[in-house]
Design a protein around this motif. Structure first.
Motif: not given
Length: 218
Positions: A87-94, A103-106, A158-162
């Motif tokens: 969460a927080g500002d390290g999460v990019p936006r769509r 966008f979600g955890p990365v 960057s990669l999607r954490l899920d």
């Protein structure tokens, strides 16, 4: 009912954090072994930090000093950094307009000439206007030129954490192999092919004062 929901949210947050820590440890162990084995460099002691908002743990980062011999001494020449943002500002936006949606955890992976630090504002945080001048290569690799590193330009992807787990085979595919290729000068398309699991694609969007921001391409 409210207490039950709060308890469930707390359990979910704790589980997500445990998985992030497991991934962090798996990455450290893999990179500490594989980078020296590549012959490119040796690796120093990991530097780690956490990002919190109040009591909420939002992200963690780790920086591995890359060492080469200079005048017979091991010298830090660059860093291999990674950041797990839940969460927080390290999460990019769509979304290509307005503030967009998280966008979600990365997982962010980077070759920089400095270590990541939440305390000193040296990490991947959005909006991306503060990082300029970056170059968005093929929508998947951000580069900064004029690096003093012997491995060339600084970069981040960057990669999607899920899409990730602590499985060594998967981490070799999505982290180790791209990292080695990029450190050896491969292009964005060569190191980060379209079929790479979890790969995040970025698009440039206009921001204030003639700057550019980044949004996740969906």
């Amino acid at each position: 009912m409210q207490n039950t929901q709060a308890d469930a949210s707390a359990r979910d947050a704790e589980q997500a954090w445990r998985k992030a820590k497991q991934l962090e440890q798996a990455l450290i162990e893999l990179l500490q072994q594989a980078l020296p084995a590549s012959g490119l460099c040796t690796v120093g002691k990991p530097l780690t930090e956490q990002q919190k908002r109040g009591e909420s743990r939002q992200a963690l980062c780790c920086s591995l000093p890359l060492l080469q011999k200079k005048k017979r001494k091991d010298t830090i020449v660059a860093f291999l950094d990674f950041q797990i943002s839940l969460a927080g500002d390290g999460v990019p936006r769509r979304g290509l307009s307005g503030e967009g949606e998280p966008f979600g955890p990365v997982l962010h992976i980077a070759h920089w000439t400095c270590e990541f630090s939440f305390d000193y504002d040296a990490y991947v945080g959005f909006p991306a206007t503060g990082w300029q001048p970056w170059v968005n290569q093929a929508g998947r690799l951000l580069r900064w030129e004029d690096s003093e590193s012997p491995f060339g330009d600084e970069w981040t992807y960057s990669l999607r954490l899920d899409a990730l787990s602590a499985d060594e085979g998967l981490l070799r595919q999505v982290v180790l192999q791209p990292v080695l290729a990029l450190l050896e000068g491969a292009s964005a398309e060569q190191a980060l092919p379209d079929e790479l699991p979890g790969l995040i694609r970025y698009v440039d969007v206009p921001a204030a004062d003639g700057l550019q921001d980044l949004r996740v391409q969906t």
